[in-house]
Scaffold this active site. Structure first.
Site, short mmCIF file in Angstrom:
data_model
loop_
_atom_site.label_atom_id
_atom_site.label_comp_id
_atom_site.label_asym_id
_atom_site.label_seq_id
_atom_site.Cartn_x
_atom_site.Cartn_y
_atom_site.Cartn_z
N ASP A 156 2.33 -6.83 2.46
CA ASP A 156 1.28 -6.16 2.63
C ASP A 156 1.67 -4.69 3.44
OD1 ASP A 156 -1.53 -5.41 2.99
OD2 ASP A 156 -2.28 -6.68 4.37
N GLY B 43 -5.09 1.65 5.89
CA GLY B 43 -5.65 1.72 7.39
C GLY B 43 -6.90 2.55 7.27
N GLY B 44 -7.20 3.23 8.43
CA GLY B 44 -8.14 4.14 8.66
C GLY B 44 -9.38 3.45 9.13
N GLU B 45 -9.41 2.17 9.37
CA GLU B 45 -10.82 1.67 10.06
C GLU B 45 -10.81 2.03 11.29
OE1 GLU B 45 -8.82 -1.82 7.46
OE2 GLU B 45 -7.91 0.03 8.75
N ARG C 251 -4.11 -16.39 7.18
CA ARG C 251 -4.91 -15.76 8.09
C ARG C 251 -5.72 -16.88 9.44
NH1 ARG C 251 -7.45 -11.10 8.06
NH2 ARG C 251 -7.40 -10.86 5.96
N HIS D 234 0.90 -1.23 0.11
CA HIS D 234 -0.05 -0.13 0.03
C HIS D 234 0.81 1.09 -0.20
CE1 HIS D 234 -3.51 -2.34 0.66
NE2 HIS D 234 -2.71 -3.03 1.41
N THR E 295 -9.28 -1.00 2.10
CA THR E 295 -10.52 -0.54 2.79
C THR E 295 -10.87 1.02 2.30
OG1 THR E 295 -9.93 -1.95 4.62
CG2 THR E 295 -12.04 -0.35 4.79
#
Length: 390
Positions: free
Chosen positions: A286, A69-71, A228, A64, A100
């Site tokens: 990631d 982020g930003g969640e 995961r 990225h 996201t």
């Protein structure tokens, strides 16, 4: 005339071992590999690499680059990457994506950042789209983006089995894959659908449904975050044995591991023990994504940032765990390059790009070249991003 670089006496892995040989680079390209190479005229630089390992530059299929982020609100948006976040850890090629947040993070900004990082020395490709459906593109369609924008090689991260995704139907997912496939055919690119797989109950089933109910082959999808959970990992084995390539995420934290994520080294050896080919597994960092931790109500309780460095660190851990060096190189370079049809990356061979990493016997990075240009020498950066603090 292109400048010349002659690397002497290196233990070269292409990723297959070539033995102790010399590598000659002219400009951005490898022009010869062999023993006792001799050239006439002025050599720009000769390096005696006796006792060192020479491997292809690492290829990271998910970063990225403009942050993620930003969640957890505006203050939880992660920072954009800088050149040395990748170069100091042997990553010479990466693929950029949104996640996201495709509102404050845009494709326009991502493409501009990609161009800037290319100017600074990296090889940067991009996925159009984001987690969301309907897919937002630069030109109005996935196919047009792939055909008309050089950096665009596929779509991603389209999200499935995740509460942050758009809950696509099989028909919608098939339409995305069809557009990517046609765009890839027209532009001679991979046209892969790089898929963010969450911890929802659907797992990889939506991809199998598309393959069974339509004419889209399973291999059109490139799912990530497959380590995961143990359950998703085992679904990944089935996907890979059916011919697909699965991607494990190297950035992690203790909270992720405590919640059931499988450490990458364990995931790799489990996959091999289950009969998955080493050629059907890749690793990605990631990098600069958020590493969110949610409670049982889906509420954010913690947040950290993914690190591009984790790709190189995991490579070292795999070799220390006795995975053959050539196989470890495939996981962090060759396989992603092949699956994404980056034909000049991920290998050391005559005619390919001179993306090189020189390691000492302990796998410490000595030097890094991207398209023949030195980014790291003697373990220290020779180039910095325009606004990096040195």
């Amino acid at each position: 005339m292109a400048s010349l670089l002659l690397i002497k006496n290196a233990d070269v892995y292409s990723p297959e071992p070539l033995g102790c040989v010399d590598v000659l680079v002219a400009g951005s390209t490898i022009i010869a590999i062999g023993k006792d190479l001799a050239i006439s005229g002025n050599v720009h630089h000769t390096l005696d690499a006796q006792g060192k390992l020479l491997i292809p530059g690492l290829v990271d299929p998910l970063v990225h680059i403009t942050g993620g982020g930003g969640e957890g609100g505006y203050h939880t948006r992660t920072r954009a990457m800088e050149l040395t976040d990748a170069s100091c850890y042997g990553v010479t090629t990466l693929v950029a994506a949104l996640g996201t947040d495709a509102i404050s993070r845009t494709l326009e900004d991502m493409l501009a950042k990609a161009k800037g990082l290319e100017h600074e020395g990296l090889n940067v490709f991009c996925y159009t789209g984001s987690y969301a459906y309907p897919v937002v593109t630069l030109t109005g369609s996935i196919s047009r983006d792939l055909m008309l924008i050089d950096n665009m090689i596929g779509i991603g991260e389209i999200a499935i089995s995740d509460h942050r995704g758009s809950q696509l139907t099989t028909t919608e997912l098939a339409r995305v894959a069809s557009e990517a496939r046609v765009g890839g055919m027209l532009s001679n690119k991979a046209g892969k659908v790089f898929v963010h797989v969450g911890d929802g109950k659907g797992g990889l089933q939506p991809l199998h449904q598309v393959a069974s109910e339509t004419d889209i082959p399973l291999q059109q999808f490139y799912p990530t975050h497959i380590n995961r959970s143990q359950a998703l990992l085992e679904q990944g084995f089935t996907f890979a044995k059916a011919g697909g390539v699965i991607d494990f995420t190297t950035s992690t934290n203790q909270a992720c591991l405590d919640s059931g994520e499988v450490a990458v080294v364990d995931a790799v050896f489990q996959a091999l023990d289950a009969g998955v080919s080493i050629n059907n597994i890749s690793l990605s960092s990631d990098g600069h994504a958020s590493l969110p931790v949610f409670n049982e109500l889906g509420q954010l309780t913690g947040l950290e940032m993914g690190r591009i460095a984790s790709l190189y660190e995991t490579f070292c851990e795999l070799v220390q765990a006795n995975l053959p060096l050539s196989d470890a190189i495939k996981l962090v370079s060759t396989n992603a390059a092949r699956n994404l049809q980056l034909k000049h990356k991920g290998q050391l061979a005559v005619g390919l790009d001179a993306d090189l990493v020189l390691l000492d016997a302990k796998l410490t990075i000595d030097s890094v070249w991207s398209r023949g240009q030195a980014l790291v020498r003697g373990g220290e950066p020779t180039r910095y991003g325009q606004f990096e603090i040195r």
